[in-house]
Design an enzyme around this catalytic site. Structure first.
Site, short mmCIF file in Angstrom:
data_model
loop_
_atom_site.label_atom_id
_atom_site.label_comp_id
_atom_site.label_asym_id
_atom_site.label_seq_id
_atom_site.Cartn_x
_atom_site.Cartn_y
_atom_site.Cartn_z
CB THR A 295 3.64 0.02 10.03
OG1 THR A 295 4.50 0.24 8.90
CG2 THR A 295 4.49 -0.28 11.24
N GLY B 103 0.84 -1.18 0.00
CA GLY B 103 0.00 0.00 0.00
C GLY B 103 0.87 1.23 0.00
N GLY B 104 0.27 2.36 -0.29
CA GLY B 104 1.01 3.61 -0.30
C GLY B 104 1.44 4.03 1.09
CG ASP C 87 8.68 2.98 6.16
OD1 ASP C 87 8.81 3.36 4.98
OD2 ASP C 87 7.62 3.15 6.81
#
Length: 176
Positions: free
Chosen positions: A16, A9-10, A36
């Site tokens: 998360t 997903g964006g 990330d």
């Protein structure tokens, strides 16, 4: 039996939070790996170079050859972890849409994967992004739809209208 769950997903879509909720909900231990975390592990010089990753004003993200080389090694490492018997949740942003999915398919090979699309409308994602100090303004809205282009999913979730715990329950039900 599913060994790998990939959440795509964006930025600021809720991946998360879903991964953390899954770790709390599922009876077996699941490791969580995030794009990330990978970006944070890169050498500082790669965070603003043509060969690394660049975050442009307005939210555009571009990656270069050195980024792709290290990303392939990271993917191979996660795949090896799953092959060694660990259950793995991957939280990623498919900047290349279908091409990103293909890179994971090549790395994971024969492993049983649950592909999950984490959707959040651009407006809601942008609001979340505004509350996060570590995001480039505009990135969430720009990525909200583009990361899903050409990607095949087993399950899709709408996090603008559903909380992370409920999304995790939906994934857990799909696993059982």
């Amino acid at each position: 039996m599913t060994q790998v769950i990939i959440l795509n997903g964006g930025s600021s879509s809720g991946k998360t939070s879903i991964a953390r909720s899954l770790q709390a909900l599922l009876p077996d231990p699941w490791l969580s790996f995030s794009i990330d975390d990978f970006v944070e592990a890169l050498p500082e010089r790669m965070l603003s170079s043509d060969a690394g990753i660049q975050f442009a004003p307005g939210g555009a993200v571009s990656v270069g050859a050195d980024f792709r080389t290290l990303e392939a090694a990271w993917m191979a490492g996660i795949a090896a972890t799953a092959r060694a018997g660990a259950h793995v949740v991957i939280d990623d942003v498919f900047l290349g849409g279908a091409a990103s999915q293909q890179r994971w398919e090549q790395a994971l090979g024969e492993l049983d994967i649950l592909w999950v699309g984490v959707r959040c409308n651009p407006e809601a994602a942008a609001q979340r992004e505004g509350r996060r100090a570590n995001r480039t303004a505009g990135m969430a809205a720009q990525q909200a739809e583009t990361v899903h282009e050409g990607v095949r999913y087993d399950l899709e979730l709408d996090t603008a209208n559903t909380g992370s715990a409920d999304c995790a329950r939906t994934i857990a039900e799909r696993l059982s």
